[in-house]
Scaffold this motif. Structure first.
Motif, short mmCIF file in Angstrom:
data_model
loop_
_atom_site.label_atom_id
_atom_site.label_comp_id
_atom_site.label_asym_id
_atom_site.label_seq_id
_atom_site.Cartn_x
_atom_site.Cartn_y
_atom_site.Cartn_z
N LEU A 141 -7.28 8.99 59.30
CA LEU A 141 -8.53 8.31 58.95
C LEU A 141 -8.39 7.50 57.67
O LEU A 141 -8.87 6.38 57.58
CB LEU A 141 -9.67 9.34 58.82
N GLU A 142 -7.70 8.08 56.66
CA GLU A 142 -7.64 7.37 55.39
C GLU A 142 -6.89 6.03 55.51
O GLU A 142 -7.21 5.07 54.83
CB GLU A 142 -7.00 8.25 54.30
N ASP A 143 -5.91 5.98 56.43
CA ASP A 143 -5.21 4.71 56.65
C ASP A 143 -6.13 3.69 57.32
O ASP A 143 -6.14 2.52 56.95
CB ASP A 143 -3.97 4.93 57.52
N LEU A 144 -6.88 4.16 58.31
CA LEU A 144 -7.80 3.26 59.01
C LEU A 144 -8.84 2.71 58.03
O LEU A 144 -9.11 1.51 58.00
CB LEU A 144 -8.50 3.99 60.17
N THR A 145 -9.40 3.63 57.22
CA THR A 145 -10.41 3.21 56.25
C THR A 145 -9.84 2.20 55.27
O THR A 145 -10.47 1.19 54.95
CB THR A 145 -10.93 4.45 55.49
N GLN A 146 -8.62 2.45 54.82
CA GLN A 146 -8.00 1.53 53.87
C GLN A 146 -7.79 0.15 54.49
O GLN A 146 -8.12 -0.88 53.88
CB GLN A 146 -6.65 2.08 53.40
N ALA A 147 -7.28 0.13 55.73
CA ALA A 147 -7.05 -1.15 56.39
C ALA A 147 -8.36 -1.92 56.53
O ALA A 147 -8.45 -3.10 56.18
CB ALA A 147 -6.41 -0.93 57.76
N LEU A 148 -9.39 -1.23 57.01
CA LEU A 148 -10.68 -1.91 57.21
C LEU A 148 -11.27 -2.38 55.88
O LEU A 148 -11.88 -3.44 55.80
CB LEU A 148 -11.66 -0.98 57.94
N ALA A 149 -11.05 -1.59 54.82
CA ALA A 149 -11.57 -1.97 53.50
C ALA A 149 -10.89 -3.26 53.03
O ALA A 149 -11.55 -4.17 52.52
CB ALA A 149 -11.33 -0.85 52.49
N ILE A 150 -9.59 -3.35 53.26
CA ILE A 150 -8.87 -4.57 52.85
C ILE A 150 -9.39 -5.79 53.62
O ILE A 150 -9.62 -6.85 53.06
CB ILE A 150 -7.35 -4.38 53.05
N TYR A 151 -9.64 -5.59 54.93
CA TYR A 151 -10.16 -6.71 55.73
C TYR A 151 -11.56 -7.08 55.25
O TYR A 151 -11.93 -8.25 55.21
CB TYR A 151 -10.20 -6.37 57.23
N ALA A 152 -12.36 -6.04 54.87
CA ALA A 152 -13.73 -6.30 54.42
C ALA A 152 -13.73 -7.11 53.12
O ALA A 152 -14.55 -8.01 52.94
CB ALA A 152 -14.47 -4.98 54.23
N ILE A 153 -12.78 -6.79 52.22
CA ILE A 153 -12.69 -7.53 50.95
C ILE A 153 -12.36 -9.00 51.24
O ILE A 153 -12.95 -9.91 50.68
CB ILE A 153 -11.63 -6.88 50.03
N LYS A 154 -11.41 -9.20 52.17
CA LYS A 154 -11.04 -10.58 52.55
C LYS A 154 -12.21 -11.32 53.18
O LYS A 154 -12.49 -12.47 52.85
CB LYS A 154 -9.88 -10.55 53.56
N ALA A 155 -12.89 -10.63 54.11
CA ALA A 155 -13.99 -11.27 54.82
C ALA A 155 -15.13 -11.63 53.87
O ALA A 155 -15.72 -12.70 53.98
CB ALA A 155 -14.50 -10.35 55.94
N SER A 156 -15.40 -10.76 52.89
CA SER A 156 -16.48 -11.03 51.94
C SER A 156 -16.15 -12.26 51.10
O SER A 156 -17.00 -13.12 50.88
CB SER A 156 -16.71 -9.85 51.00
N ALA A 157 -14.90 -12.33 50.64
CA ALA A 157 -14.49 -13.48 49.82
C ALA A 157 -14.57 -14.76 50.64
O ALA A 157 -14.99 -15.81 50.15
CB ALA A 157 -13.09 -13.27 49.28
N LYS A 158 -14.19 -14.66 51.92
CA LYS A 158 -14.24 -15.83 52.79
C LYS A 158 -15.68 -16.31 52.97
O LYS A 158 -15.95 -17.51 52.95
CB LYS A 158 -13.63 -15.45 54.15
N MET A 159 -16.59 -15.36 53.15
CA MET A 159 -18.01 -15.73 53.28
C MET A 159 -18.48 -16.46 52.03
O MET A 159 -19.15 -17.48 52.11
CB MET A 159 -18.87 -14.48 53.48
N ARG A 160 -18.14 -15.91 50.87
CA ARG A 160 -18.60 -16.53 49.62
C ARG A 160 -18.04 -17.93 49.47
O ARG A 160 -18.73 -18.84 49.03
CB ARG A 160 -18.23 -15.67 48.42
N SER A 161 -16.77 -18.12 49.89
CA SER A 161 -16.19 -19.45 49.74
C SER A 161 -16.86 -20.45 50.66
O SER A 161 -16.83 -21.65 50.42
CB SER A 161 -14.68 -19.40 49.99
N GLN A 162 -17.48 -19.97 51.75
CA GLN A 162 -18.17 -20.89 52.66
C GLN A 162 -19.68 -20.83 52.47
O GLN A 162 -20.43 -21.35 53.30
CB GLN A 162 -17.80 -20.55 54.11
N LYS A 163 -20.12 -20.16 51.40
CA LYS A 163 -21.54 -20.03 51.07
C LYS A 163 -22.34 -19.41 52.22
O LYS A 163 -23.40 -19.89 52.59
CB LYS A 163 -22.13 -21.38 50.68
N LEU A 164 -21.79 -18.37 52.80
CA LEU A 164 -22.45 -17.69 53.91
C LEU A 164 -22.76 -16.25 53.53
O LEU A 164 -22.10 -15.67 52.67
CB LEU A 164 -21.54 -17.68 55.15
N LYS A 165 -23.81 -15.70 54.17
CA LYS A 165 -24.11 -14.29 54.02
C LYS A 165 -24.27 -13.68 55.40
O LYS A 165 -24.71 -14.35 56.33
CB LYS A 165 -25.41 -14.10 53.22
#
Lengths: 430, 138
Positions: free
Chosen positions: A267-291
Motif C-alpha cells: 500500500l505504501e508504494d501505491l500511495t507514494q506513486a499516486l501522491a507523486i502523480y497528484a503533485i504533478k497534476a496539481s502543478a499542471k492545473m496551476r500552470s493552465q489556470k485550472l481548478k
C-alpha cells in the motif's frame, strides 16, 4: 479534369520526420548517420526509428526484449525516451513555424497545420523549400510539407510527399494536373478523420480510396456519418470547412498515469506513486489556470496478467481546488480504497476532472474556505511553482516523494543530454 | 536554469533597489525601469540557440577555456573568422573557421593542435556559430 479555383490562401500540414530520433541525432554527433531507436516508457517497445534503423527493417512497436540481440549485433544505438528534450525541440520548432506562416494550429508534438497566402505566381514550392532548409539548419530536423486548399487535402498532400521519392519532402496538391491518379493511390483509411469502423463501412460499399470517397453519393454519406461526413467530403472536393484552430480547446480533464518499472504489492508504494502523480497534476492545473472539483484515482494489473484486477475511486469536492495539499490528502485517502494486497499492480494514475478556469471561481458564492486561508494557499503554491520553475522541478516537493521509489519507471538507456538543464548540456571536446 | 523558454526564466538583476522604511515615497520610483535580462541581451534567436560546455584547451588563445559555457546560434551562417562548432567524423569540436591557401580550414587556438582542412575529412559539417563564451573567475 476539375477546374482550378483561384486561391489566395493555402493550408499546409508540416511534420517532422522521425522526430524523436532526429532530436537525439541533432544534438549528439555520435548518432549521426547511424541506426537509432527510441524505447517507450519503461523501455518496453520501439517507438521511433532513425531512417538508418528503418532501412534495417526494424519494426515499429515491437517489444525491445524480442529484438535486443539483433539490435546489438547490428550496432543500433538504443535510447530511452527523453521527453524533456523532445518537448523543448518541439517548442522551438513550433515557434519557428509561427514566424513562417500566418496562422498555426499545433496538432501534435511534431506536426502543425499552418496557413499561408499563395503568391501571385501561385507557386508555394520556394516557401516550402526555404522553410525546410531553415528548420534543418536551426534544429537539425527534416520536415515533410503537404500543401492543399484545406486541412483534409493538406494531410493527403503530406502523405504523398512522404511516399513519392521525387517529391523531396514537398507536395502541393493544388498545383498538379492529374489529381485523380494521386487520390486513387490514397487508401480510404488514410484520409484524415476516417476511423476503422467508418473505413470498414466504406469498404463494404465498394469505396476503397480518396477519389471514390470524394465522388461518393453525398446523401449516403450524410445518412451514415452526418454533417461530419459531409464536411469531410466537401474538403476532399477542395472546399474549406475546418478552420485552423489557433487556441487549443480547453482540456476536460488532466490525467497523470504511468506504468511501474516493477509491480507494486504494498500500500505504501501505491500511495507514494499516486501522491507523486497528484503533485504533478496539481502543478499542471496551476500552470493552465485550472481548478478541479472531482478527483479519480485508479490502479490495475498488467494486461497480460492472468490474475487481473482493476479498481478506481472517486471524490467530488465542494470547492474546486488547485492546491497540492488539499489534493494530496484526498488522493492518499482514495489510494486506500483501491488497494488490494492480493494483486500485483502494474499501473496507476490520478485524474483531475470537472475542470474550470480558476478566474471565475474567485467570486463563487458558496466558498467555505476563508478568504484568508485561500490567499495564503495561493501564495504558497505560487512560491513553490516559481521556485520549481527556476530549479528544474528540483527545489521543493513533499516528503512523501522522498522514500526510495523502487517501483519507478525503468529508463536504462536514458540519453543524458539535455537542452534545458544546464547540468546536462552537451560537452564539446576542443 | 537557462532554457529555450526564455520569456519564462528571466534572471532578474534589479537596476535600482530602493528600500525606504516609511514616510516619503522614493523620488526614484517613477524612474525605475526594468531588470537587466541576460538572456535578452545575449540571445537574439532563442529558437535556434543552444548551450554547450567546453572540455579541453585547444581554444585557449581565443579566451575560451576548459569548462566554459558557450552559447551557439545555429541560425547564423558561418563566415571566415567566426568560432564555430563543427562535427568532424562524428565528434563535436570547436574551432575557428579560416581560409588558408584559398581553402576553408578549421584552426585551433593553441599551437599544440593541428589545423583541419576540409578536403582531408569526408564527414565534416558546421553545426553552429559560437556567439558568446561565459567564463567564471571564481
Amino acid at each position: 479534369m476539375r477546374k482550378k479555383r483561384s486561391l489566395t490562401e493555402a493550408i499546409a500540414l508540416v511534420d517532422a520526420n522521425n522526430f524523436y530520433a532526429s532530436c537525439e541525432q541533432s544534438i549528439n554527433p555520435h548518432l549521426r548517420n547511424k541506426p537509432v531507436v527510441i524505447l517507450s516508457n519503461n523501455d518496453g517497445c520501439i517507438i521511433a526509428r532513425s531512417p538508418e534503423a528503418r532501412a534495417l527493417k526494424i519494426k515499429m512497436g515491437i517489444p525491445y526484449f524480442k529484438v535486443k540481440e539483433r539490435l546489438n549485433r547490428l550496432g543500433v544505438a538504443v535510447l530511452s525516451s527523453n521527453y524533456s528534450l523532445y518537448g523543448d525541440m518541439s517548442k522551438r520548432l513550433m515557434n519557428l513555424l509561427k514566424d513562417y506562416s500566418e496562422e498555426i494550429e499545433i496538432y501534435s508534438i511534431d506536426e502543425a497545420f499552418v496557413s499561408v497566402s499563395r503568391p501571385e505566381n501561385k507557386n508555394l514550392h520556394p516557401w516550402a523549400r526555404k522553410l525546410r532548409s531553415l528548420i534543418y539548419q536551426n534544429l537539425g530536423i527534416t520536415l515533410t510539407i503537404g500543401i492543399g486548399e484545406n486541412k483534409v487535402r493538406a494531410k493527403i498532400a503530406n502523405n504523398l510527399a512522404k511516399n513519392i521519392d521525387t517529391s523531396a519532402g514537398i507536395f502541393d496538391l493544388v498545383r498538379i494536373e492529374n489529381e485523380n491518379n494521386y487520390l486513387r493511390g490514397i487508401p480510404v483509411h488514410k484520409v484524415w478523420g476516417i476511423g476503422k469502423q467508418t473505413s470498414n463501412w466504406l469498404q463494404s460499399k465498394g469505396i476503397k480510396n480518396a477519389e471514390e470517397l470524394r465522388d461518393m453519393d453525398e446523401n449516403e454519406i450524410i445518412r451514415k456519418l452526418g454533417i461530419i461526413g459531409k464536411r469531410l467530403q466537401l474538403e476532399l472536393k477542395g472546399n474549406k470547412c475546418l478552420p485552423i484552430e489557433k487556441i487549443k480547446k480547453q482540456k476536460k480533464e488532466i490525467q497523470i498515469s504511468r506504468s511501474f518499472g516493477k509491480p507494486i504489492t504494498k500500500l505504501e508504494d501505491l500511495t507514494q506513486a499516486l501522491a507523486i502523480y497528484a503533485i504533478k497534476a496539481s502543478a499542471k492545473m496551476r500552470s493552465q489556470k485550472l481548478k478541479s472539483s472531482a478527483i479519480t484515482v485508479f490502479a490495475r494489473t498488467s494486461h497480460y496478467s492472468t490474475h487481473s484486477y482493476q479498481k478506481s475511486a472517486y471524490k467530488k469536492l465542494i470547492n474546486a481546488t488547485d492546491n497540492t495539499n488539499t489534493i494530496l490528502k484526498i488522493v492518499i485517502a482514495l489510494s486506500k480504497e483501491i488497494y488490494n494486497p492480493e494483486y500485483k499492480l502494474s499501473k496507476a494514475g490520478v485524474l483531475m476532472q470537472d475542470l474550470t478556469n480558476n478566474q471565475y471561481l474567485q467570486h463563487s458564492i458558496i466558498n467555505y474556505e476563508s478568504q484568508e486561508n485561500l490567499k495564503r494557499s495561493i501564495n504558497l503554491m505560487t512560491t513553490i511553482d516559481s521556485l520549481n520553475k527556476k530549479f528544474n522541478n528540483k527545489a521543493i516537493t513533499w516528503a512523501i516523494t522522498k522514500r526510495s521509489q523502487e517501483w519507478a519507471m525503468k529508463r536504462n538507456s536514458l540519453s543524458f543530454t539535455s537542452t534545458t538543464d544546464i547540468k546536462k548540456i552537451p560537452n564539446i571536446m576542443t | 536554469m537557462l532554457s529555450s523558454d526564455l520569456s519564462l526564466k528571466k534572471v532578474k538583476i534589479p537596476l535600482l533597489s530602493d528600500s525606504i522604511s516609511a514616510g516619503f515615497p522614493s523620488p526614484a520610483d517613477d524612474h525605475t525601469e526594468e531588470n537587466i535580462d541576460l538572456n535578452e541581451y545575449l540571445i537574439s534567436n532563442p529558437c535556434s540557440t543552444f548551450f554547450l560546455r567546453v572540455k579541453g584547451d585547444s581554444m585557449i588563445n581565443s579566451g575560451i577555456k576548459d569548462n566554459d559555457l558557450i552559447i551557439v546560434d545555429k541560425s547564423l551562417t558561418a563566415k571566415p573568422g567566426n568560432i564555430i562548432i563543427a562535427m568532424i567524423d562524428g565528434e563535436f569540436t570547436i574551432k575557428r573557421l579560416c581560409i588558408k591557401n584559398n581553402e576553408l580550414c578549421l584552426k585551433a587556438e593553441n599551437y599544440n593542435y593541428p589545423d583541419f582542412s576540409f578536403k582531408n575529412h569526408i564527414d565534416i559539417q558546421i553545426w553552429g556559430v559560437v556567439i558568446y563564451s561565459i567564463h567564471s573567475y571564481l
